[in-house]
Write an enzyme that holds these catalytic residues in place. Structure first.
Site, short mmCIF file in Angstrom:
data_model
loop_
_atom_site.label_atom_id
_atom_site.label_comp_id
_atom_site.label_asym_id
_atom_site.label_seq_id
_atom_site.Cartn_x
_atom_site.Cartn_y
_atom_site.Cartn_z
N ASP A 107 0.63 -1.25 0.09
CA ASP A 107 0.10 0.02 -0.09
C ASP A 107 0.69 1.12 -0.02
O ASP A 107 2.14 1.31 0.40
CB ASP A 107 -0.91 -0.10 1.11
N MET A 108 0.35 2.42 -0.34
CA MET A 108 1.05 3.72 -0.42
C MET A 108 0.35 4.36 0.79
O MET A 108 -0.95 4.59 0.90
CB MET A 108 0.98 4.41 -1.82
N GLN A 142 -0.48 7.19 -6.44
CA GLN A 142 -1.81 8.16 -6.31
C GLN A 142 -1.73 9.33 -7.11
O GLN A 142 -0.82 9.99 -7.22
CB GLN A 142 -1.57 8.73 -4.64
N ARG A 163 -1.18 -0.46 -8.74
CA ARG A 163 -2.50 0.03 -8.53
C ARG A 163 -2.55 1.60 -8.63
O ARG A 163 -1.94 2.37 -8.04
CB ARG A 163 -2.96 -0.63 -7.02
N LYS A 166 -7.04 7.55 -6.52
CA LYS A 166 -6.79 9.06 -6.45
C LYS A 166 -6.04 9.66 -5.42
O LYS A 166 -5.50 10.57 -5.64
CB LYS A 166 -8.48 9.31 -6.61
N ALA A 168 -6.06 9.42 -0.85
CA ALA A 168 -6.70 9.83 0.17
C ALA A 168 -6.26 10.57 1.40
O ALA A 168 -6.91 11.08 2.32
CB ALA A 168 -7.24 8.33 1.00
#
Length: 283
Positions: A107-108, A142, A163, A166, A168
């Protein structure tokens, strides 16, 4: 015990309950991205504990023939302690998962973690991946970050998946675009580049029907393989409908640290908040 109000967004507190949910969505042709909730650890014991659980659940996935993979957060694996800790712990998980043929997503988090995350991804993807394939590892980028166009050019030939989301996090104006319209335009442009330049391995992480339709249009134009990723509890009917034609994966979080995650999911979209209020007041 997770109350019924939160069960829409969190699969449970134990790996066994989470994997039961995975079995259910697999029956509807949706894969699972399993995430043990936890982040921003500043001491080693919770890092070691979560890493051990990830290694164990990789074995559970492999042994049960489930259509599932893992997703980990850098700050969960010790990045707040040090990049060397993060690298060491992540590689241990990846090595175990690769041995069991289980894919791992990274995950970022906020923009301060981007360099460390991408550097670790690229090194491990090249070490454990295979040229011409989607590899064994994936990373998130992102669209709201101004740097992301350069990042995906760098990632185009890395043997792994990317992936696209947008974004968050509430990022500073000097590093991020402001306003949903601007971010949407950037997201579309990033997808267009990826579908044209990547060999495959594109993951569209969005619940926005317009972005999903745009990705499908790009796929029809360029023929590049892709998948759609959505969160557990959000537009699940759409997930099952799309799965009849496309590769769809659901992000499935579980674990004892569910309260803050549930709060974010329940308040970030109006329909999610309405669901939570109906559950509380019985309406």
């Amino acid at each position: 015990m997770i109350p019924p109000i939160a069960n829409r967004f969190v699969a449970g507190e134990s790996p066994a309950v989470a994997l039961d949910h995975v079995r259910q969505i697999n029956q509807r042709n949706v894969g699972a991205i399993v995430n043990l909730l936890g982040e921003h650890y500043e001491e080693r014991p919770p890092v070691r504990s979560d890493a051990a659980e990830y290694r164990a659940i990789a074995g559970d996935i492999a042994g049960s023939n489930l259509d599932a993979c893992l997703s980990v957060k850098p700050s969960q694996l010790g990045l707040d302690i040090g990049e060397d800790v993060f690298r060491e712990v992540l590689e241990d998980i990846v090595e175990t998962a690769v041995d069991r043929d289980v894919f791992v997503w990274i995950d970022m988090e906020d923009h301060t973690t981007t360099d460390a995350t991408l550097d670790a991804f690229e090194d491990l993807a090249r070490e454990y991946g295979t040229d011409g394939s989607d590899g064994r590892l994936g990373v998130c980028v992102q669209a709201n970050l101004k740097r992301t166009r350069d990042d995906i050019e760098r990632l185009a030939d890395v043997p792994g998946k990317v992936r696209f989301v947008k974004g968050a996090y509430d990022e500073p104006a000097d590093v991020a675009y402001d306003g949903s319209d601007r971010v949407n335009r950037e997201y579309e442009a990033l997808l267009e580049y990826a579908f044209e330049q990547f060999d495959g391995g594109i993951a569209v992480g969005s619940h926005d029907p317009a972005m999903i339709d745009h990705a499908i249009d790009c796929h029809d134009e360029y023929g590049t393989d892709f998948e759609i990723q959505m969160l557990m509890g959000v537009r699940e009917d759409a997930q099952y409908d799309l799965a009849s034609e496309y590769d769809v994966w659901q992000y499935v979080p579980y674990g004892g640290r569910w309260k803050s995650y549930f709060y974010r999911r329940a308040t970030e979209r109006k329909e999610n908040l309405r669901f939570a209020l109906r559950a509380i007041f019985g309406r």
